[in-house]
Enzyme design. Structure first.
Site, short mmCIF file in Angstrom:
data_model
loop_
_atom_site.label_atom_id
_atom_site.label_comp_id
_atom_site.label_asym_id
_atom_site.label_seq_id
_atom_site.Cartn_x
_atom_site.Cartn_y
_atom_site.Cartn_z
N THR A 18 45.64 25.34 49.69
CA THR A 18 46.46 25.55 48.50
C THR A 18 47.86 24.97 48.69
OG1 THR A 18 45.22 27.49 47.90
CG2 THR A 18 47.43 27.36 47.01
N TYR A 31 43.38 25.82 39.98
CA TYR A 31 43.92 24.70 40.76
C TYR A 31 42.86 24.15 41.69
CZ TYR A 31 44.35 27.80 44.82
OH TYR A 31 44.07 28.63 45.86
N SER A 64 39.94 25.78 52.52
CA SER A 64 39.47 26.25 53.83
C SER A 64 38.23 27.13 53.73
CB SER A 64 40.59 26.95 54.59
OG SER A 64 40.85 28.23 54.06
N THR A 97 44.60 29.18 53.36
CA THR A 97 44.82 30.52 53.92
C THR A 97 43.53 31.32 54.09
OG1 THR A 97 45.23 31.44 51.72
CG2 THR A 97 47.15 30.66 52.96
N ASP A 98 42.46 30.94 53.35
CA ASP A 98 41.25 31.77 53.36
C ASP A 98 40.67 31.98 54.76
OD1 ASP A 98 41.43 31.89 50.61
OD2 ASP A 98 39.66 30.66 50.21
N LYS A 170 44.23 37.61 56.74
CA LYS A 170 44.56 37.52 55.32
C LYS A 170 44.14 38.83 54.67
CE LYS A 170 44.15 34.68 51.19
NZ LYS A 170 43.69 33.43 50.56
N GLU A 291 30.27 56.80 68.68
CA GLU A 291 29.13 57.39 67.96
C GLU A 291 27.85 56.60 68.21
OE1 GLU A 291 29.75 59.18 63.92
OE2 GLU A 291 31.63 58.05 64.03
N1 ASP Z 1 41.08 28.65 48.91
C1 ASP Z 1 42.32 28.19 49.47
C2 ASP Z 1 42.05 27.71 50.88
O1 ASP Z 1 41.83 28.50 51.73
C3 ASP Z 1 43.33 29.28 49.44
C4 ASP Z 1 44.65 28.96 50.10
O2 ASP Z 1 44.87 27.97 50.76
O3 ASP Z 1 45.54 29.81 49.92
O4 ASP Z 1 42.07 26.52 51.09
#
Ligand code: ASP
Length: 334
Positions: A18, A31, A64, A97-98, A170, A291
């Site tokens: 992103t 996007y 990602s 970020t994923d 995340k 457990e």
């Molecule tokens: N779907 C995007 C990715 O992981 C989300 C991001 O970058 O925030 O590439």
């Protein structure tokens, strides 16, 4: 460091995400990740030139969610080549970020280096109002350029925070403060390029990792199965039938699962499949023999690693051993 003759040389490796995203819909929500090149991203933050001299390389251009072993290998290879260059002081990697936490932890285990390696992403696309990418990128370059970032393992920078790749997760679908390090906390803070470290990371990584540099050959299949009330055994059996050499259970609570799933895991472990119990809770530590009788069943506990990170360590660990005790030791050390 602001004198251009003294600027450190950094390699910037881009994979998409992103941070390189462009909006596609009029309401600003839709996007496409990875639409902009790394040259575009750097050009948007001219202040970076005062921090470091960058050479850039576009390794991939993906969201990602499409990150996989092939891109990991390519990325690790390009990062290791840069880090082995005596003229390069550190590496910055732009990434979605994923799955950043998985890539970060993978690199933390397979890069042989004491130089800074910093992953950076953004939650808002580059064309959004108040895009977070430019400041995140600026801060990431500042972290990679700082000599005090050396020897800390792979780091993740976002939202004025520095996280250890081993600790970060995340935790929110859309907010810019998505990254948290639930168990051990932040590596430090960064404000407009000025760093404050809180302490070192405690687990083994990078230069001291037995998995570094990354060996050739494919990683074994490891599947994650998510536990829930009323869970049956079918998905565990399906993973084993599909050829998984390891299964990570994203267990309820302290890595628990219903009796039917436990029976399937016990059978899998008896058949030589590594079974790791982790937790779906997002924090805390899965200990042995609370457990579940791990000793009797031949299971491994993930300790603090969340399911997706436990999968990374298990894939690498299975290249060494299939023995539960030896795998457990890896989860204590890394
Ligand atoms: N779907 C995007 C990715 O992981 C989300 C991001 O970058 O925030 O590439």
């Amino acid at each position: 460091m602001n004198n251009s003759n003294l600027r450190p040389r950094l390699r910037l490796l881009a994979t998409g995400g992103t941070i390189a995203g462009a909006q596609t819909s009029g309401d600003g929500r839709g996007y496409t990740a990875g639409a902009f090149s790394i040259a575009d991203l750097v050009a948007a933050v001219p202040q970076i030139a005062a921090l470091a001299e960058l050479t850039v390389e576009q390794v991939a251009r993906i969201g990602s969610q499409d990150m996989n072993e092939g891109v990991w290998r390519q990325l690790a290879g390009r990062a290791q080549a840069a880090l082995d260059d005596p003229g390069i002081a550190g590496v910055v990697i732009t990434h979605g970020t994923d799955t950043m936490e998985e890539t970060g932890y993978f690199l933390n285990l397979v890069l042989k280096t004491a130089k800074p390696v910093v992953l950076v992403g953004a939650m808002r696309p580059a064309t959004a109002i108040s895009a977070d990418g430019p400041m995140n990128l600026y801060n990431a370059v500042a972290v990679a350029a700082a000599p005090e970032s050396a020897g800390r393992g792979v780091l993740v920078v976002a939202n004025d925070e520095i996280h250890f790749a081993r600790e970060v997760a995340k935790t929110n679908t859309t907010q810019v403060g998505t990254f948290k390090s639930p168990n051990r906390g932040l590596a430090g803070l960064i404000h407009s390029g000025r760093l404050h470290y809180f302490g070192p990371t405690v687990r083994r990584h990078t230069a001291a990792s037995e998995f570094a540099p990354l060996a050739a050959g494919g990683l074994p299949r490891v599947d994650i199965v998510y536990a829930h009330a009323g869970m049956g055994r079918e998905l565990i059996d399906a993973a084993v039938s599909a050829g998984a050499r390891g299964v990570v259970i994203a267990g309820v609570g302290d890595g628990n699962m219903p009796a039917a799933a436990l029976a399937a895991c016990t059978a899998a472990a008896r058949a030589g499949v590594a079974v790791v119990r982790s937790s779906r809770t997002g924090g805390g530590l899965v200990e042995r023999n609370i457990e579940v009788d791990d000793d009797a069943a031949g299971f491994v506990s993930a300790e603090e690693l969340n399911p997706q990170k436990a999968r990374v360590l298990l894939m690498l660990g299975l290249g060494r051993t299939r023995e539960a005790g030896a795998l457990q030791e890896l989860f204590r050390v890394y």
